[in-house]
Design a protein around this motif. Structure first.
Motif, short mmCIF file in Angstrom:
data_model
loop_
_atom_site.label_atom_id
_atom_site.label_comp_id
_atom_site.label_asym_id
_atom_site.label_seq_id
_atom_site.Cartn_x
_atom_site.Cartn_y
_atom_site.Cartn_z
N UNK A 98 -1.42 -50.84 -77.55
CA UNK A 98 -2.98 -50.73 -77.91
C UNK A 98 -3.46 -49.97 -76.87
N UNK A 99 -2.95 -50.06 -75.59
CA UNK A 99 -3.65 -49.46 -74.32
C UNK A 99 -3.41 -47.87 -74.57
N UNK A 100 -2.41 -47.69 -74.96
CA UNK A 100 -1.78 -46.02 -74.74
C UNK A 100 -3.03 -44.83 -75.59
N UNK A 101 -3.38 -45.23 -76.37
CA UNK A 101 -4.20 -44.15 -77.22
C UNK A 101 -5.76 -44.04 -76.22
N UNK A 102 -5.72 -44.98 -75.31
CA UNK A 102 -7.00 -44.84 -74.57
C UNK A 102 -6.81 -44.11 -73.26
N UNK A 103 -5.34 -43.62 -73.11
CA UNK A 103 -4.89 -42.96 -71.70
C UNK A 103 -5.40 -41.38 -72.01
N UNK A 104 -6.14 -40.95 -70.94
CA UNK A 104 -6.27 -39.30 -70.76
C UNK A 104 -5.61 -38.92 -69.41
N UNK A 105 -5.26 -37.73 -69.31
CA UNK A 105 -4.80 -37.36 -67.84
C UNK A 105 -5.73 -37.30 -66.84
N UNK A 106 -5.34 -37.98 -65.78
CA UNK A 106 -6.28 -37.80 -64.63
C UNK A 106 -6.45 -36.53 -63.89
N UNK A 107 -7.51 -36.01 -63.40
CA UNK A 107 -7.41 -34.92 -62.69
C UNK A 107 -8.18 -35.03 -61.35
N UNK A 108 -8.85 -36.09 -60.91
CA UNK A 108 -9.54 -36.51 -59.86
C UNK A 108 -8.76 -36.68 -58.64
N UNK A 109 -7.33 -36.76 -58.82
CA UNK A 109 -6.59 -37.24 -57.54
C UNK A 109 -5.13 -37.04 -57.71
N UNK A 110 -4.21 -36.89 -56.68
CA UNK A 110 -3.03 -36.95 -56.93
C UNK A 110 -2.38 -38.01 -55.95
N UNK A 111 -0.95 -38.41 -56.29
CA UNK A 111 -0.54 -39.18 -55.25
C UNK A 111 0.16 -38.78 -54.11
N UNK A 112 -0.13 -39.28 -53.02
CA UNK A 112 0.63 -38.90 -51.69
C UNK A 112 1.92 -39.31 -51.39
N UNK A 113 2.32 -40.18 -52.22
CA UNK A 113 3.72 -40.71 -52.19
C UNK A 113 4.51 -41.22 -53.23
N UNK A 114 5.51 -41.50 -53.46
CA UNK A 114 6.18 -41.94 -54.59
C UNK A 114 5.90 -43.51 -54.85
N UNK A 115 5.82 -43.80 -56.09
CA UNK A 115 5.44 -45.01 -56.69
C UNK A 115 6.75 -46.02 -56.81
N UNK A 116 6.90 -46.98 -55.73
CA UNK A 116 8.18 -47.75 -55.63
C UNK A 116 8.48 -48.67 -56.76
N UNK A 117 7.32 -48.79 -57.81
CA UNK A 117 7.36 -49.54 -58.80
C UNK A 117 8.00 -48.80 -59.86
N UNK A 118 7.61 -47.54 -60.01
CA UNK A 118 8.21 -46.73 -61.05
C UNK A 118 9.31 -45.81 -60.79
#
Length: 216
Positions: free
Chosen positions: A18-38
């Motif tokens: 139900x959440x997925x249709x509300x997702x949009x690509x983010x362009x305002x920031x990048x990750x500085x490190x890997x996400x250990x959760x994913x």
């Protein structure tokens, strides 16, 4: 909702869809490190989302699945591991004395992400959410007495039991999650991939702009 891992997994997959249709690509920031959760997560692999899926989409699912495992482990701990349950309640009381807890109360898709976006080079520094989260705790309540060596050993034994139960809960979750793989992949193809392709096309048109100087 029934409290089994399987029913909770199915429920949270429905919430993610139900959440997925509300997702949009983010362009305002990048990750500085890997996400250990994913990164390298067996949950993401069981869902069939390990490749060609944006991190934000993976993370939203991973955190919802973490809710399922955490709830199951909490219930098991409360029912079967009294010493560990007592220590966890004391820890919750200590955390409650903090002045500010910016990571609490977030929607699942936002949990576990960096608290603060990268600061602009010319922006004035005031404070960050991370700074506020690190404020010292209040000393209004007395600290609990230290555990004896025997009590520590008993708690550690229960921690080992809890860890083993969490691992088994994670395995059961992955088995159940794999049953939903087809509809999750279909939803990604419908709602996520067109946006990613549009973003890549826009980037490609920018890189190939006629205004850019061309070499001889």
């Amino acid at each position: 909702m029934e409290g089994s891992i399987e029913s909770r997994t199915s429920h949270e997959v429905d919430n993610w869809l139900r959440w997925l249709p509300r997702w949009h690509p983010g362009t305002h920031r990048t990750r500085a490190r890997l996400c250990h959760q994913c990164f390298g997560s067996p949950v993401i692999a069981a869902a069939g989302l390990s490749e060609d899926v944006p991190h934000a989409v993976q993370h939203a699912l991973a955190m919802r699945m973490k809710i399922v495992v955490d709830a199951s482990v909490d219930e098991y701990t409360e029912q079967h591991l009294p010493r560990l349950s007592h220590e966890l309640r004391l820890d919750d009381l200590r955390r409650a004395r903090r002045a500010y807890r910016p990571t609490e109360g977030l929607d699942p898709e936002h949990r576990g992400l960096d608290l603060d976006p990268p600061a602009a080079p010319d922006a004035p520094y005031l404070f960050t959410l991370g700074d506020l989260a690190g404020l010292p705790e209040s000393d209004e309540a007395d600290e609990p007495r230290p555990l004896s060596a025997d009590e520590k050993a008993a708690v550690l034994r229960e921690v080992a039991v809890s860890d083993a139960y969490a691992a088994e809960a994670g395995r059961r979750l992955c088995v159940e999650l794999a049953k939903h793989r087809a509809r999750m992949r279909a939803a990604v193809a419908e709602f996520v991939e067109p946006q990613v392709q549009a973003l890549l096309a826009d980037l490609g048109s920018t890189l190939d702009s006629p205004l850019w100087p061309r070499g001889s």
